[in-house]
Write a protein that holds these residues in place. Structure first.
Motif, PDB file in Angstrom:
ATOM      1  N   LYS A 117       0.848  -1.196   0.000  1.00 21.96           N
ATOM      2  CA  LYS A 117       0.000   0.000   0.000  1.00 21.96           C
ATOM      3  C   LYS A 117       0.874   1.232   0.000  1.00 21.96           C
ATOM      4  O   LYS A 117       1.985   1.226   0.502  1.00 21.96           O
ATOM      5  N   GLY A 118       0.366   2.301  -0.571  1.00 20.22           N
ATOM      6  CA  GLY A 118       1.055   3.570  -0.517  1.00 20.22           C
ATOM      7  C   GLY A 118       1.905   3.851  -1.744  1.00 20.22           C
ATOM      8  O   GLY A 118       2.072   3.020  -2.643  1.00 20.22           O
ATOM      9  N   ASP A 119       2.439   5.059  -1.741  1.00 16.75           N
ATOM     10  CA  ASP A 119       3.234   5.533  -2.877  1.00 16.75           C
ATOM     11  C   ASP A 119       4.589   4.835  -2.969  1.00 16.75           C
ATOM     12  O   ASP A 119       5.119   4.660  -4.065  1.00 16.75           O
ATOM     13  N   VAL A 120       5.150   4.460  -1.820  1.00 16.97           N
ATOM     14  CA  VAL A 120       6.481   3.833  -1.841  1.00 16.97           C
ATOM     15  C   VAL A 120       6.428   2.496  -2.568  1.00 16.97           C
ATOM     16  O   VAL A 120       7.264   2.213  -3.434  1.00 16.97           O
ATOM     17  N   SER A 121       5.442   1.682  -2.246  1.00 19.38           N
ATOM     18  CA  SER A 121       5.328   0.374  -2.901  1.00 19.38           C
ATOM     19  C   SER A 121       5.087   0.531  -4.401  1.00 19.38           C
ATOM     20  O   SER A 121       5.690  -0.170  -5.209  1.00 19.38           O
ATOM     21  N   ALA A 122       4.218   1.471  -4.754  1.00 16.02           N
ATOM     22  CA  ALA A 122       3.947   1.702  -6.171  1.00 16.02           C
ATOM     23  C   ALA A 122       5.190   2.235  -6.873  1.00 16.02           C
ATOM     24  O   ALA A 122       5.487   1.843  -8.008  1.00 16.02           O
ATOM     25  N   GLY A 123       5.935   3.104  -6.192  1.00 15.71           N
ATOM     26  CA  GLY A 123       7.150   3.647  -6.782  1.00 15.71           C
ATOM     27  C   GLY A 123       8.226   2.594  -6.983  1.00 15.71           C
ATOM     28  O   GLY A 123       8.945   2.606  -7.982  1.00 15.71           O
TER      29      GLY A 123
ATOM     30  N   SER B  10       7.055   0.621 -10.060  1.00 11.30           N
ATOM     31  CA  SER B  10       7.100   1.298 -11.355  1.00 11.30           C
ATOM     32  C   SER B  10       8.480   1.883 -11.660  1.00 11.30           C
ATOM     33  O   SER B  10       9.040   1.651 -12.726  1.00 11.30           O
ATOM     34  N   HIS B  11       9.036   2.641 -10.715  1.00 10.07           N
ATOM     35  CA  HIS B  11      10.316   3.325 -10.962  1.00 10.07           C
ATOM     36  C   HIS B  11      11.499   2.363 -10.927  1.00 10.07           C
ATOM     37  O   HIS B  11      12.393   2.440 -11.762  1.00 10.07           O
TER      38      HIS B  11
END
Length: 123
Positions: free
Chosen positions: A27-33, A36-37
């Motif tokens: 969850k959250g922006d860190v996991s998504a980042g 993806s990044h």
């Protein structure tokens, strides 16, 4: 020396838990980042989060049994060294926009080393 080891252990445990929980739950922006990044798989992100959460538990239990605390601090430090490698590979240190976030693993690796040393000296 035990008080210093205890303070460093608790602070590092709090940071490890705060960093690991969102990754373990994906969850959250860190996991998504990270996905993806950095191009990491969801399974690897979850594994990293669980390792960080386990380090937090080991650091707290290590206040009562120092060998576990030392192992947790060393393990968390190794995890942070791996994070530095991934940030380097992604070019985060060369980009001023991402450099600030990429510095955290370096600082945490140094704090992990200091925690392990103080726990050894407190034995």
């Amino acid at each position: 020396m035990y008080i210093t080891a205890a303070v460093l252990s608790v602070l590092l445990a709090l940071v490890a838990l705060a960093a690991g929980t969102p990754k373990a739950m994906l969850k959250g922006d860190v996991s998504a980042g990270l996905q993806s990044h950095m191009g990491l798989s969801a399974g690897l992100v979850r594994f990293i989060g669980l390792a960080e959460a386990a380090a937090a538990v080991g650091l707290v239990v290590g206040l009562f049994w120092q060998p576990l605390g030392i192992a947790a601090a060393v393990g968390f430090g190794i995890t942070m060294i791996g994070a530095v490698g991934f940030h380097t590979k992604a070019g985060d240190y060369a980009d001023p926009a991402t450099r600030g976030n990429a510095m955290a693993p370096i600082i945490l690796a140094l704090v992990s080393a200091a925690t392990a040393v103080t726990l050894v000296l407190a034995m």
